[in-house]
Design a protein around this motif. Structure first.
Motif, short mmCIF file in Angstrom:
data_model
loop_
_atom_site.label_atom_id
_atom_site.label_comp_id
_atom_site.label_asym_id
_atom_site.label_seq_id
_atom_site.Cartn_x
_atom_site.Cartn_y
_atom_site.Cartn_z
N HIS A 188 0.80 -0.89 0.04
CA HIS A 188 -0.25 -0.27 0.45
C HIS A 188 0.95 1.52 -0.17
CE1 HIS A 188 -3.49 2.80 2.00
NE2 HIS A 188 -3.05 2.81 0.15
N PHE A 189 0.64 1.18 -0.73
CA PHE A 189 1.78 3.37 -1.31
C PHE A 189 0.75 4.39 -0.76
CE2 PHE A 189 4.22 0.00 -4.03
CZ PHE A 189 4.99 0.41 -4.10
N ALA A 190 -0.24 4.39 -0.52
CA ALA A 190 -0.67 5.83 0.05
C ALA A 190 -0.71 4.76 1.85
CB ALA A 190 -1.77 5.73 -0.49
N HIS A 191 0.05 4.60 2.81
CA HIS A 191 0.35 4.02 3.49
C HIS A 191 0.59 5.84 4.34
CE1 HIS A 191 -1.84 1.54 6.37
NE2 HIS A 191 -1.06 2.19 7.24
N GLY A 192 1.59 6.43 3.93
CA GLY A 192 1.77 7.25 4.44
C GLY A 192 1.29 8.72 4.58
N GLU A 193 -0.10 8.83 2.85
CA GLU A 193 -0.92 9.86 3.72
C GLU A 193 -1.84 9.55 4.40
OE1 GLU A 193 0.82 8.84 0.60
OE2 GLU A 193 2.15 11.16 1.28
N ARG A 235 -13.17 -2.47 -6.26
CA ARG A 235 -12.71 -2.69 -7.84
C ARG A 235 -11.70 -3.22 -8.05
NH1 ARG A 235 -16.97 1.24 -8.97
NH2 ARG A 235 -17.94 2.28 -7.14
N LEU A 236 -10.70 -3.16 -7.92
CA LEU A 236 -9.79 -3.82 -8.68
C LEU A 236 -9.61 -5.24 -8.81
CD1 LEU A 236 -6.71 -1.13 -8.10
CD2 LEU A 236 -7.99 -1.66 -10.61
N GLY A 255 -15.27 -10.47 -6.19
CA GLY A 255 -15.32 -10.96 -5.12
C GLY A 255 -14.87 -11.36 -3.56
N GLY A 256 -13.84 -9.43 -3.63
CA GLY A 256 -13.21 -9.20 -2.41
C GLY A 256 -12.26 -9.68 -2.35
N TYR A 257 -10.99 -10.09 -3.65
CA TYR A 257 -10.01 -10.85 -3.28
C TYR A 257 -9.03 -9.96 -3.99
CZ TYR A 257 -11.43 -15.84 -2.04
OH TYR A 257 -12.40 -17.10 -1.70
N THR A 258 -7.94 -9.79 -3.36
CA THR A 258 -7.46 -8.20 -4.00
C THR A 258 -6.52 -9.37 -4.76
OG1 THR A 258 -7.72 -6.91 -2.32
CG2 THR A 258 -6.18 -6.57 -3.64
N VAL A 259 -6.25 -8.11 -6.08
CA VAL A 259 -5.40 -8.65 -6.55
C VAL A 259 -3.83 -8.23 -6.87
CG1 VAL A 259 -5.96 -10.56 -8.33
CG2 VAL A 259 -6.08 -7.75 -8.85
N ALA A 260 -2.25 -8.56 -6.70
CA ALA A 260 -1.52 -8.16 -7.05
C ALA A 260 -1.23 -7.57 -7.80
CB ALA A 260 -0.14 -8.98 -6.08
N GLY A 261 -0.77 -6.36 -7.87
CA GLY A 261 -0.46 -6.27 -9.94
C GLY A 261 0.05 -4.83 -10.03
N MET A 262 0.09 -4.73 -11.29
CA MET A 262 0.51 -3.27 -11.56
C MET A 262 -0.37 -2.42 -11.36
SD MET A 262 3.22 -2.56 -11.80
CE MET A 262 3.85 -0.91 -12.19
N ALA A 263 -1.85 -2.74 -11.87
CA ALA A 263 -3.05 -1.85 -11.53
C ALA A 263 -3.23 -1.35 -9.71
CB ALA A 263 -3.99 -2.57 -11.68
N MET A 264 -2.87 -2.53 -8.75
CA MET A 264 -3.04 -2.03 -7.71
C MET A 264 -1.98 -0.78 -7.58
SD MET A 264 -5.01 -2.37 -5.18
CE MET A 264 -6.02 -3.13 -5.59
N VAL A 265 -0.29 -1.37 -8.11
CA VAL A 265 0.28 -0.62 -7.71
C VAL A 265 -0.13 1.26 -7.69
CG1 VAL A 265 3.14 0.18 -7.55
CG2 VAL A 265 2.30 -2.17 -7.45
N VAL A 266 -0.13 1.32 -9.39
CA VAL A 266 -0.01 2.88 -9.42
C VAL A 266 -1.60 2.96 -8.78
CG1 VAL A 266 -1.50 3.86 -11.61
CG2 VAL A 266 0.20 2.14 -11.96
N SER A 267 -2.17 2.61 -8.96
CA SER A 267 -4.03 3.31 -7.95
C SER A 267 -3.44 3.59 -7.05
CB SER A 267 -4.67 2.12 -7.80
OG SER A 267 -4.89 1.25 -6.80
N GLY A 268 -2.37 2.76 -5.99
CA GLY A 268 -2.17 3.32 -4.44
C GLY A 268 -1.33 4.29 -4.98
#
Ligand SMILES: Nc1ncnc2c1ncn2[C@@H]1O[C@H](COP(=O)(O)OP(=O)(O)OP(=O)(O)O)[C@@H](O)[C@H]1O
Ligand SMILES: [Mg+2]
Lengths: 250, 297
Positions: free
Chosen positions: B37-42, B87-88, B93-106
């Motif tokens: 989670h790259f937005a954790h500092g915020e 949404r990603l 189903g509520g399962y989060t996928v590790a991936g570039m989309a998640m990094v970017v949205s973080g």
């Protein structure tokens, strides 16, 4: 068969798969209350997929799944557990960082009353006494047979009315398999409805009263177990070739 | 001579506890949701601002400020997870996928939160003046109360998290979800809810860190950037995904930094954490308490 009374589990024209790959091509299957039913078939024919659709892990594309009179095909897995239908997956997966008892207690997550959870725990230890001795050990260090016991035990912990077992005898030593089958027999005698996927065809049919054979995502043959057993061996051998397995008295 | 060391060590431990709280959140999210989670500092920055607002505008005492900021930021985290990150996930189903989309949205979330904070609280570094009272005197040592508060509160929160994860059904369920979402689901656990809850707890810990650091630092929009880097260093040093490792890593980073600033040079304060990181990675690539079992409490 399925005409007699209302079925506990009734699957009609079920289709489904993974991504765009269709695996189930209109499967029909029903299980009466109190029955043990065997679901047989070769590798990759869609047995596990069918169970996963019933337990809600995958959303069916079409058809219907009715459990105890309620449509469950759009429900989340935890809601299906709450409705009384539990699946024990293939592969003996436990939570290895947790103790045996913690693993079992998780199976009773939907049971909010601690006394009822403890009663369920006692019942599971009664079926699988070895688990009582190992209850404070992490499940990661258990043998294959004991892992399977934890998985079945965890499935029983919510006191469901029906349990679906995916290959409970896979990759276990013969005498362990005997023990597991005997316990499944006991569990059913105590009132549980059981749908059991098995590669161990003969043993499964000795235990079950009715059997289905799945091929290419469709039910190919079905009938009372004694018919399927006595059916010419040619038909059975194409199930995956465990016909000549040891005889079992259960 | 001894006091000479004791002082920077105590300061290092308390700053390290703050790093540890943020690192704990990052580790929890990584374990439970499989995302970094790259937005954790915020989240930490938001926690500090929410705390400051409660403290000054509502004139709440410090402890209620701390508790309310923890709860509100936790809820904010659950909202962010539910509305954006969910949404990603695969099939909703509520399962989060590790991936570039998640990094970017973080990263996107990090920028979004900074801008929102900027609009609400402005660009200035704001003081968070908490009258903690006189320093505690231990021998020759005068220990400022804000450090005592940090260490005490962090220990209480860490113990509480440990007990919840180990002793309650909810905690057991959170660990189960971290380990295997399918099996957790089949055990009757509401997996999407547990994912939200895990995220909320992680954000709540970040908020606590923000409110604790407030009185010894200024509260400002950019404060999340620096802490993210330190908390990552802490999480990796301790063993990514290990909860005790996150705390241990935080304290080590804090102490090394503080000793380095005190005895070598304050100019390179931010470098010491990375020297530590590189040394640990060379000796033990999995981190000090590197684990294979997720959310090991
Ligand atoms: N998660 C998945 N994603 C994509 N394809 C899958 C997935 N799981 C199974 N399959 C494919 O679906 C088909 C049916 O699989 P399924 O697990 O239902 O078979 P099975 O009858 O249980 O076989 P086995 O006896 O090997 O357990 C196989 O071809 C398999 O490769
Ligand atoms: Mg299978």
């Amino acid at each position: 068969m399925s005409a007699v009374g209302a079925a506990m589990l009734d699957i009609k024209d079920l289709t489904g798969g993974y991504g765009r790959v269709q695996i189930l091509n209109g499967a029909n299957l029903s299980v009466q209350r109190g029955q043990i039913v065997a679901l047989l078939g070769g590798n990759g024919t869609g047995k596990s997929t069918l169970l996963k659709a019933a337990s809600g892990l995958i959303r069916p594309w079409g058809g219907s799944i009715t459990f105890a009179g309620t449509r469950i095909d759009a429900m989340r897995p935890d809601a299906i557990v709450r409705a009384g239908l539990v699946q024990v997956t293939q592969g003996k997966e436990t939570f290895p960082g947790m103790t045996v008892e913690e693993n079992l207690l998780l199976g009773a997550y939907v049971v909010k009353d601690r006394a009822r959870r403890n009663a369920a725990l006692e019942r599971v230890y009664d079926y699988f006494p070895i688990l009582r001795d190992k209850r404070h050990q992490p499940s990661g260090g258990l043998s294959g047979g004991q892992l399977q016991m934890v998985c079945i035990g965890r499935g029983l912990m919510s006191s469901p009315s029906m349990i679906m077992l995916d290959e409970p005898s896979a990759a276990l030593a013969p005498q362990i398999v005997m023990g597991i089958f005997q316990t499944i027999h006991r569990i059913a005698r105590d009132g549980m409805t059981v749908l059991m996927v098995e590669q161990n065809v003969r043993m499964a049919l000795l235990l079950a009263s009715y059997g289905y054979v799945i091929k290419d995502g469709m039910i190919h043959i079905e009938g009372p177990s004694e018919h399927l057993i006595n059916d010419d061996n040619v038909r059975l051998s194409y199930l995956g070739g465990t016909v000549a397995n040891r005889e079992a008295k259960l | 001579m001894l006091d000479y060391f004791v002082d920077p060590i105590i300061i290092g431990v308390s700053i390290g506890m703050v790093y540890g709280l943020v690192a704990l959140g990052i580790s929890l999210i990584y374990s439970g949701l499989d995302i970094v989670h790259f937005a954790h500092g915020e989240i930490y920055m938001f926690g500090a601002f929410i705390g400051l607002t409660l403290f000054q505008k509502l004139a709440l005492p410090y402890v209620p400020t701390l508790l309310l900021a923890i709860v509100l930021t936790g809820l904010l985290g659950m909202f962010i997870e539910r509305v954006f990150y969910r949404r990603l996930t695969s099939g909703g189903g509520g399962y989060t996928v590790a991936g570039m989309a998640m990094v970017v949205s973080g990263f996107g979330m990090s920028i979004l939160l900074q801008n929102i904070a900027f609009l609400i609280w402005g660009p200035k570094a704001l003081p968070f003046p908490v009258p903690h009272g006189m320093p505690i005197e231990i021998g020759d040592l005068a220990l400022p109360m804000s450090y005592v508060w940090i260490i005490g509160t962090a220990l209480v929160l860490m113990t509480a998290l440990h007990l919840v994860l180990k002793k309650t059904m909810i905690g057991l369920a959170m660990r189960a979800v971290a380990y295997n979402k399918d099996i957790a689901y089949l055990s009757g656990i509401n997996v999407p809810l547990m994912i939200s809850l895990t995220f909320g707890v992680a954000c709540a810990l970040g908020a606590a860190a923000g409110v604790l650091i407030g009185p010894i630092n200024y509260v400002q929009v950019q404060m999340g950037i620096g802490i993210l880097v330190k908390a990552f260093a802490a999480a990796v040093v301790g063993g990514f995904g290990s909860l005790p490792g996150a705390v241990l890593g935080g304290v080590l980073v804090g102490v090394v930094e503080s000793l380095g600033a005190g005895f070598i040079s304050g100019t390179y304060k931010d470098v010491y954490a990375f020297v530590l990181l590189i040394i640990v990675l060379m000796v033990r690539p999995a981190g000090i308490l590197g684990v294979s079992i997720k959310m090991k409490a």
